[in-house]
Design an enzyme around this catalytic site. Structure first.
Site, PDB file in Angstrom:
ATOM      1  N   ASP A 134      34.332  28.773  37.134  1.00  0.00           N
ATOM      2  CA  ASP A 134      35.432  29.943  37.022  1.00  0.00           C
ATOM      3  C   ASP A 134      34.783  31.294  37.557  1.00  0.00           C
ATOM      4  OD1 ASP A 134      37.227  27.900  36.347  1.00  0.00           O
ATOM      5  OD2 ASP A 134      36.884  28.106  34.235  1.00  0.00           O
TER       6      ASP A 134
HETATM    7  N1  URA Z   1      34.854  24.094  32.862  1.00  0.00           N
HETATM    8  C1  URA Z   1      35.744  25.240  32.570  1.00  0.00           C
HETATM    9  O1  URA Z   1      36.773  25.357  31.930  1.00  0.00           O
HETATM   10  N2  URA Z   1      35.407  26.282  33.677  1.00  0.00           N
HETATM   11  C2  URA Z   1      34.273  26.105  34.428  1.00  0.00           C
HETATM   12  O2  URA Z   1      33.926  27.259  35.072  1.00  0.00           O
HETATM   13  C3  URA Z   1      33.313  25.136  34.285  1.00  0.00           C
HETATM   14  C4  URA Z   1      33.721  24.051  33.522  1.00  0.00           C
END
Ligand code: URA
Length: 234
Positions: free
Chosen positions: A103
């Site tokens: 993310d």
């Molecule tokens: N899980 C998440 O919620 N975000 C990420 O970036 C990676 C794994």
């Protein structure tokens, strides 16, 4: 521009000597024309064939990036910075892409490569590649949470998760979490399902690759021969 034998050897499919033999035997064509001189220089982005089969002349590249918060795990975006913007110009032109997405606000280990089959092996749920994250949540992680994660949860939003390892750490709300899948916002959704919003998330490892802690956020380095060998053994 690079020597033809070097371009072919750079694909990893032939040694430099084998490449020279193929070229001298008239089995290699560049942009449709047979090329008989191993020392001939060509643009690695040209179209190459061996015995009529297309071969990508682009060298396979593998980089470990410490993704900082605030950049997208994408190759291009009209408005926002992407992880490719962290690389020098010559590395932005070799077809690199991130293996899986973090993310925008997640930090940590991201592999950038132009090796499609390797990316597929790392991401395919069938290969059960462990991904370990450091997570900080609001709230207190309990033994019940650990057991629910280990059993494989069905989240409140309907997502059915494979068993995952949750290891609470000393710090309040801090834990390591290891999952074998990579569904959209998976860690945040798993934690939210236990009423614990994630306030910080960092990926520490993916399969045999462990984030090099000497890499500052935003910096990168090529994988070492040992890391490449470990990936090849997957
Ligand atoms: N899980 C998440 O919620 N975000 C990420 O970036 C990676 C794994």
């Amino acid at each position: 521009m690079e020597r033809l034998d070097k371009i072919l050897a750079g694909t990893g499919r032939w040694s430099r000597k084998e490449a020279r033999e193929l070229i001298r035997a008239g089995r290699v064509a560049v942009n449709g024309a047979t090329a008989a001189a191993p020392e001939g220089k060509y643009d690695p982005a040209a179209s190459f064939t061996v015995d009529g089969e297309p071969v990508s002349g682009q060298r396979l590249v593998y980089l470990m990036l410490h993704k900082p918060a605030g950049v997208l795990s994408a190759t291009e975006d009209p408005r926002q910075s992407t992880v490719l913007d962290l690389l020098p110009p010559h590395l932005r032109r070799v077809g690199l892409f991130p293996v899986g997405r973090l993310d925008k606000d997640t930090e940590g280990l991201l592999l950038l490569t132009n090796d499609g089959p390797l990316a597929h092996r790392l991401l395919s749920p069938r290969h059960h590649v462990d991904k370990t994250y450091f997570v900080r949540v609001q709230g207190r992680i309990t033994r019940e949470d650990v057991e629910l994660f280990a059993a494989g949860m069905t989240l409140r939003d309907g997502l059915v998760c494979l068993p995952a390892r949750l290891e609470p750490l000393e710090g309040e709300g801090e834990a390591l979490i290891t999952i074998q899948e990579g569904k959209y916002h998976q860690v945040k959704r798993m934690m939210a399902s236990r009423y614990m919003p994630v306030v910080y998330l960092k990926r520490l490892s993916m399969g045999p690759l462990v984030l090099d802690e000497t890499l500052m956020p935003g910096s990168w380095r090529p994988l070492t021969p040992a890391e490449l060998a470990a990936l090849a053994a997957l």
